[in-house]
Design a protein around this motif. Sequence first.
Motif, PDB file in Angstrom:
ATOM      1  N   LEU A  13       0.989  71.362  54.537  1.00 39.82           N
ATOM      2  CA  LEU A  13       2.437  71.372  54.525  1.00 39.82           C
ATOM      3  C   LEU A  13       2.977  70.221  53.698  1.00 39.82           C
ATOM      4  CD1 LEU A  13       3.072  71.959  58.333  1.00 39.82           C
ATOM      5  CD2 LEU A  13       3.074  73.674  56.535  1.00 39.82           C
ATOM      6  N   ASP A  14       4.182  70.405  53.145  1.00 38.63           N
ATOM      7  CA  ASP A  14       4.839  69.266  52.515  1.00 38.63           C
ATOM      8  C   ASP A  14       5.484  68.421  53.605  1.00 38.63           C
ATOM      9  OD1 ASP A  14       7.207  70.563  53.266  1.00 38.63           O
ATOM     10  OD2 ASP A  14       7.587  71.322  51.253  1.00 38.63           O
ATOM     11  N   ALA A  15       6.081  67.297  53.212  1.00 39.72           N
ATOM     12  CA  ALA A  15       6.596  66.354  54.191  1.00 39.72           C
ATOM     13  C   ALA A  15       7.698  66.961  55.054  1.00 39.72           C
ATOM     14  CB  ALA A  15       7.105  65.107  53.472  1.00 39.72           C
ATOM     15  N   ALA A  16       8.589  67.715  54.441  1.00 34.76           N
ATOM     16  CA  ALA A  16       9.712  68.279  55.198  1.00 34.76           C
ATOM     17  C   ALA A  16       9.240  69.273  56.245  1.00 34.76           C
ATOM     18  CB  ALA A  16      10.702  68.947  54.239  1.00 34.76           C
ATOM     19  N   ASN A  17       8.310  70.153  55.875  1.00 35.76           N
ATOM     20  CA  ASN A  17       7.812  71.133  56.832  1.00 35.76           C
ATOM     21  C   ASN A  17       6.941  70.478  57.898  1.00 35.76           C
ATOM     22  OD1 ASN A  17       9.002  73.559  55.902  1.00 35.76           O
ATOM     23  ND2 ASN A  17       7.557  73.621  54.202  1.00 35.76           N
ATOM     24  N   PHE A  18       6.193  69.448  57.513  1.00 35.35           N
ATOM     25  CA  PHE A  18       5.419  68.719  58.509  1.00 35.35           C
ATOM     26  C   PHE A  18       6.344  68.060  59.525  1.00 35.35           C
ATOM     27  CE2 PHE A  18       3.819  64.627  60.006  1.00 35.35           C
ATOM     28  CZ  PHE A  18       2.718  65.061  60.739  1.00 35.35           C
ATOM     29  N   ALA A  19       7.422  67.456  59.053  1.00 35.43           N
ATOM     30  CA  ALA A  19       8.364  66.809  59.957  1.00 35.43           C
ATOM     31  C   ALA A  19       8.964  67.813  60.935  1.00 35.43           C
ATOM     32  CB  ALA A  19       9.471  66.116  59.161  1.00 35.43           C
ATOM     33  N   ARG A  20       9.309  69.000  60.455  1.00 36.96           N
ATOM     34  CA  ARG A  20       9.866  70.026  61.342  1.00 36.96           C
ATOM     35  C   ARG A  20       8.843  70.449  62.383  1.00 36.96           C
ATOM     36  NH1 ARG A  20      12.938  71.624  56.707  1.00 36.96           N
ATOM     37  NH2 ARG A  20      11.226  72.847  55.856  1.00 36.96           N
ATOM     38  N   LEU A  21       7.604  70.644  61.960  1.00 32.99           N
ATOM     39  CA  LEU A  21       6.546  71.036  62.892  1.00 32.99           C
ATOM     40  C   LEU A  21       6.336  69.948  63.937  1.00 32.99           C
ATOM     41  CD1 LEU A  21       4.114  72.917  63.657  1.00 32.99           C
ATOM     42  CD2 LEU A  21       2.733  71.459  62.164  1.00 32.99           C
ATOM     43  N   ALA A  22       6.232  68.703  63.491  1.00 34.57           N
ATOM     44  CA  ALA A  22       5.974  67.604  64.417  1.00 34.57           C
ATOM     45  C   ALA A  22       7.098  67.460  65.438  1.00 34.57           C
ATOM     46  CB  ALA A  22       5.784  66.309  63.640  1.00 34.57           C
ATOM     47  N   ARG A  23       8.326  67.545  64.984  1.00 33.27           N
ATOM     48  CA  ARG A  23       9.451  67.390  65.915  1.00 33.27           C
ATOM     49  C   ARG A  23       9.470  68.508  66.959  1.00 33.27           C
ATOM     50  NH1 ARG A  23      12.495  65.480  61.152  1.00 33.27           N
ATOM     51  NH2 ARG A  23      12.970  63.263  61.489  1.00 33.27           N
ATOM     52  N   SER A  24       8.957  69.666  66.599  1.00 31.50           N
ATOM     53  CA  SER A  24       8.961  70.789  67.539  1.00 31.50           C
ATOM     54  C   SER A  24       7.808  70.710  68.546  1.00 31.50           C
ATOM     55  CB  SER A  24       8.882  72.120  66.777  1.00 31.50           C
ATOM     56  OG  SER A  24       7.596  72.310  66.182  1.00 31.50           O
ATOM     57  N   ARG A  25       6.759  69.943  68.249  1.00 32.09           N
ATOM     58  CA  ARG A  25       5.575  69.944  69.113  1.00 32.09           C
ATOM     59  C   ARG A  25       5.257  68.603  69.770  1.00 32.09           C
ATOM     60  NH1 ARG A  25       1.175  74.069  66.261  1.00 32.09           N
ATOM     61  NH2 ARG A  25       2.647  75.794  66.004  1.00 32.09           N
ATOM     62  N   LEU A  26       5.832  67.531  69.259  1.00 32.36           N
ATOM     63  CA  LEU A  26       5.595  66.224  69.863  1.00 32.36           C
ATOM     64  C   LEU A  26       6.607  65.969  70.982  1.00 32.36           C
ATOM     65  CD1 LEU A  26       4.975  64.082  66.648  1.00 32.36           C
ATOM     66  CD2 LEU A  26       3.258  65.048  68.186  1.00 32.36           C
ATOM     67  N   LEU A  27       6.355  64.949  71.796  1.00 29.11           N
ATOM     68  CA  LEU A  27       7.290  64.548  72.839  1.00 29.11           C
ATOM     69  C   LEU A  27       8.465  63.820  72.190  1.00 29.11           C
ATOM     70  CD1 LEU A  27       4.669  63.044  75.323  1.00 29.11           C
ATOM     71  CD2 LEU A  27       5.603  65.373  75.340  1.00 29.11           C
ATOM     72  N   ASN A  28       9.684  64.148  72.597  1.00 29.63           N
ATOM     73  CA  ASN A  28      10.847  63.497  71.982  1.00 29.63           C
ATOM     74  C   ASN A  28      11.272  62.230  72.720  1.00 29.63           C
ATOM     75  OD1 ASN A  28      12.078  64.560  74.249  1.00 29.63           O
ATOM     76  ND2 ASN A  28      13.269  66.092  73.133  1.00 29.63           N
ATOM     77  N   ILE A  29      10.610  61.924  73.827  1.00 29.41           N
ATOM     78  CA  ILE A  29      10.813  60.661  74.537  1.00 29.41           C
ATOM     79  C   ILE A  29       9.437  60.081  74.843  1.00 29.41           C
ATOM     80  CG2 ILE A  29      13.027  61.341  75.551  1.00 29.41           C
ATOM     81  CD1 ILE A  29      11.529  61.926  78.150  1.00 29.41           C
ATOM     82  N   PRO A  30       9.353  58.765  75.095  1.00 26.37           N
ATOM     83  CA  PRO A  30       8.045  58.176  75.404  1.00 26.37           C
ATOM     84  C   PRO A  30       7.391  58.865  76.598  1.00 26.37           C
ATOM     85  CG  PRO A  30       9.634  56.449  74.951  1.00 26.37           C
ATOM     86  CD  PRO A  30      10.417  57.734  75.009  1.00 26.37           C
ATOM     87  N   PRO A  31       6.071  58.987  76.576  1.00 26.28           N
ATOM     88  CA  PRO A  31       5.359  59.719  77.636  1.00 26.28           C
ATOM     89  C   PRO A  31       5.356  58.954  78.947  1.00 26.28           C
ATOM     90  CG  PRO A  31       3.801  58.640  76.190  1.00 26.28           C
ATOM     91  CD  PRO A  31       5.149  58.447  75.562  1.00 26.28           C
ATOM     92  N   ASP A  32       5.072  59.701  80.009  1.00 20.18           N
ATOM     93  CA  ASP A  32       4.917  59.131  81.336  1.00 20.18           C
ATOM     94  C   ASP A  32       3.592  58.366  81.393  1.00 20.18           C
ATOM     95  OD1 ASP A  32       4.678  58.513  84.007  1.00 20.18           O
ATOM     96  OD2 ASP A  32       4.707  60.597  84.713  1.00 20.18           O
ATOM     97  N   LEU A  33       3.642  57.064  81.624  1.00 19.59           N
ATOM     98  CA  LEU A  33       2.414  56.260  81.648  1.00 19.59           C
ATOM     99  C   LEU A  33       1.580  56.524  82.889  1.00 19.59           C
ATOM    100  CD1 LEU A  33       3.748  52.812  80.350  1.00 19.59           C
ATOM    101  CD2 LEU A  33       2.782  54.721  79.049  1.00 19.59           C
TER     102      LEU A  33
END
Length: 217
Positions: A13-33
């Motif tokens: 993926l290029d940077a823009a599509n990678f960023a969209r993918l990451a934002r959709s699959r990563l946690l948007n707040i810090p994880p529960d420790l």
Amino acid sequence: MSPLSASNVAIELDAANFARLARSRLLNIPPDLHDAQGPGDDDLNPGANRYAATPRHAAVLVPVVARDPLTVILTERTAHLSAHAGQIAFPGGKVETFDETPFAAAAREAREEVALGSEFLDLLGYLPAYRTGTGYIVTPAVALVRPGFTLEAEPTEVARVFEVPLAFLMNEANHRIESRLWSSGERRFYAMPYGEHYIWGATAGIIRSLYRRLVSA
């Protein structure tokens, strides 16, 4: 066929599509420790149970550089350090009381260790907290890095800084399971050798966690 299909796990993926993918699959707040189900050094050693009861909190930056192709910045720790000497690591360190977020801690450490300024960083999200056998619980913050920076290794901590293609790290064919004998017995771990660099331990475990989120989810 999608470049993220099971038959072609290398991210293309290029940077823009990678960023969209990451934002959709990563946690948007810090994880529960306190999430006992999160990844850690003992994932490949069931029953080992060697994690500290009160681990110290650290944060690392997973810096994905918006190049063509995308790359990931890694460091080699100096040989004289008292812990993890000579190992491959992400920029990062202990979360201090004055750090507002784990990302702030990781960005501060990246500036101190390799002179990577926060003005080049765009936070995409977090991975689940990662437990290490050395008594840490690590929050990985994934960021897209805008080119234009100049890296400089802090010589008391970092022997060298280098980049690895993201596609190499996200290809499961490059994820080895290896083992070593320690005083506590044989232990298994992930390893991702790249050229002269032997990526293993917690760093490889965090890369594996990123792979699970982006590719195998």
